[in-house]
Design an enzyme around this catalytic site. Sequence first.
Site, short mmCIF file in Angstrom:
data_model
loop_
_atom_site.label_atom_id
_atom_site.label_comp_id
_atom_site.label_asym_id
_atom_site.label_seq_id
_atom_site.Cartn_x
_atom_site.Cartn_y
_atom_site.Cartn_z
N HIS A 84 -0.65 4.17 -3.22
CA HIS A 84 -1.25 3.30 -2.56
C HIS A 84 -0.38 2.82 -1.10
O HIS A 84 -1.05 2.36 -0.11
CB HIS A 84 -1.86 2.07 -3.02
N HIS A 120 6.46 5.11 -4.11
CA HIS A 120 6.47 4.64 -2.75
C HIS A 120 7.61 4.72 -2.14
O HIS A 120 7.49 4.96 -0.83
CB HIS A 120 6.09 3.08 -2.84
N LYS A 173 12.08 -6.76 -8.99
CA LYS A 173 11.06 -7.86 -9.39
C LYS A 173 11.84 -9.23 -9.47
O LYS A 173 12.99 -9.03 -9.63
CB LYS A 173 10.32 -7.59 -10.80
C1 BG6 Z 1 2.56 -0.96 -7.70
C2 BG6 Z 1 3.63 -0.99 -8.83
O1 BG6 Z 1 2.73 0.62 -7.37
O2 BG6 Z 1 3.00 -1.47 -6.70
C3 BG6 Z 1 3.89 -2.62 -9.14
O3 BG6 Z 1 3.17 -0.51 -10.13
C4 BG6 Z 1 4.13 -3.48 -7.83
O4 BG6 Z 1 4.77 -2.95 -10.07
C5 BG6 Z 1 2.87 -2.81 -6.91
O5 BG6 Z 1 3.90 -4.72 -8.18
C6 BG6 Z 1 3.29 -3.66 -5.48
O6 BG6 Z 1 2.21 -3.10 -4.53
P1 BG6 Z 1 2.02 -4.09 -3.14
O7 BG6 Z 1 0.97 -3.25 -2.57
O8 BG6 Z 1 1.71 -5.62 -3.50
O9 BG6 Z 1 3.46 -3.84 -2.53
#
Ligand code: BG6
Length: 510
Positions: A202, A264, A362
């Site tokens: 994403h 990511h 985290k």
């Molecule tokens: C996800 C992870 O892909 O991305 C999560 O599995 C994380 O652990 C999340 O919290 C964070 O996404 P964003 O879009 O809030 O940065």
Amino acid sequence: MSADTWTNPLRDPEDRRLPRIAGPSGLVLFGVTGDLSRKKVMPAIYDLANRGLLPPGFSLVGFARRDWADQDFAQIVHDSVKEHARTEFREEVWRQLAEGFRFVPGDFDDDVAFDNLRRTIEELDQARGTGGNMAFYFAIPPSFFGTVVQQLQEHGMAHPPEGSWRRVVVEKPFGHDLASAQELNATLDGVFPSGSVFRIDHYLGKETVQNILAMRFANNMFEPIWNSNYVDHVQITMAEDIGIGGRAGYYDGIGAARDVIQNHLLQLMALVAMEEPVAFDANSLRYEKQKVLSSVVLPPRLDLTTARGQYTSGWQGGEKVIGFLEEEGIKRTSKTETFAAITLHVDTRRWAGVPFYLRAGKRLGRRVTEVAIVFKRAPHLPFTATATEELTQNALVIRVQPDEGLTMRFGSKVPGTSMEIRDVNMDFAYGGSFTEASPEAYERLILDVLLGDPPLFPRHEEVELSWKILDPILEHWAKKGKPEPYDAGTWGPESANAMMARDGRTWRRP
Ligand code: BG6
């Protein structure tokens, strides 16, 4: 110009002035009860409908082991939309969308349920004109992928009727190491042609991430300095203030590196480091990213160039928070890291000698994702040492979130009668330059799936190369004891600072 060489720009499917609207289609959602579906997928579907980007007959089929009727499923979607949608709730949009909701109860190994699913898809085609075009969205643990893929094949849903399409959308984790990722890819590829498999990362759907490409390749001022002659190092940070929340079952045993670095952060790195693609299409983009990922080498001493940590209790936003080992569902002896930092080199002429530092964690100081390109110092300073003692290195910071934008840090004279130079920031903020709000990443990606537009989806080679980079680090960590503890609300374990200090550098405090 003859009539047949002239193309009407308004008919050009690539013309970005035209709204991109999905054609007749529907989506089958596996894993409707999960967090991801409720917080991201369902709201994004509503937001797309609200923006007029879905076809009028769009249909959403939920599949789960629940004793629900269509109305119960609609209620679940309704609640999720009310709570998480980005755009305002409009009754008329909702009503039209909800007419296309169906629910099929059943287990993944239940043949009757999959027969019902096929009949539902056929019924929707008749009733709502979906044209037989269906995306199967796997928001389920990968251990079920094989079963569902097989069921779709055996019950005649994997192969599209003449003139229509079938696509699979897969959520991470794409395996837990190279071998399992290859296995997963083989399972999918065995049934669905590779062009119809969409792997969601994403981060690639985020505006600011796509802007890395716009910034680099639509301008002339960055690319000449985008190399080892000018760049000292690159820092990529994904810091979250949240803990693992209710996701113990997923997170324990996975950890920060598998959760977000494998996908990511390595994708961000690939976009920063890649060469200009020959065209802005899926093949060219993926090819360039793949080249970067295959050029990555790890430094020889992983004990000195990586760090990992696990949060203990601490203070965050004025509140006392519990440690990872106290979280519900986490084994008290868990060695899962909630913070990971690694050093990588991209072994190309452009990047020779420029380290890329990646960190994610985290329960850190605050939520921020950024890419910082830190430049070498000017080769010569014609000022006294005291004039520049507060001058650090120039940096270009791509602020992925929150407060999306770009910051350029450079030295400037402090007003006054003597020559004193200090760092200043020049800012571009999305909010200040554009009136449109950024869509959620999932809106963009789901629309791309329905349009069959693959540039923002990593190809399986990229996924496998990312595991190839990470596997030796994970193996190295597995041989060691527990990750180093760090207090919640801080910036991670001491070893992460020591790792940078060895290279004479420091992490940014965003
Ligand atoms: C996800 C992870 O892909 O991305 C999560 O599995 C994380 O652990 C999340 O919290 C964070 O996404 P964003 O879009 O809030 O940065």
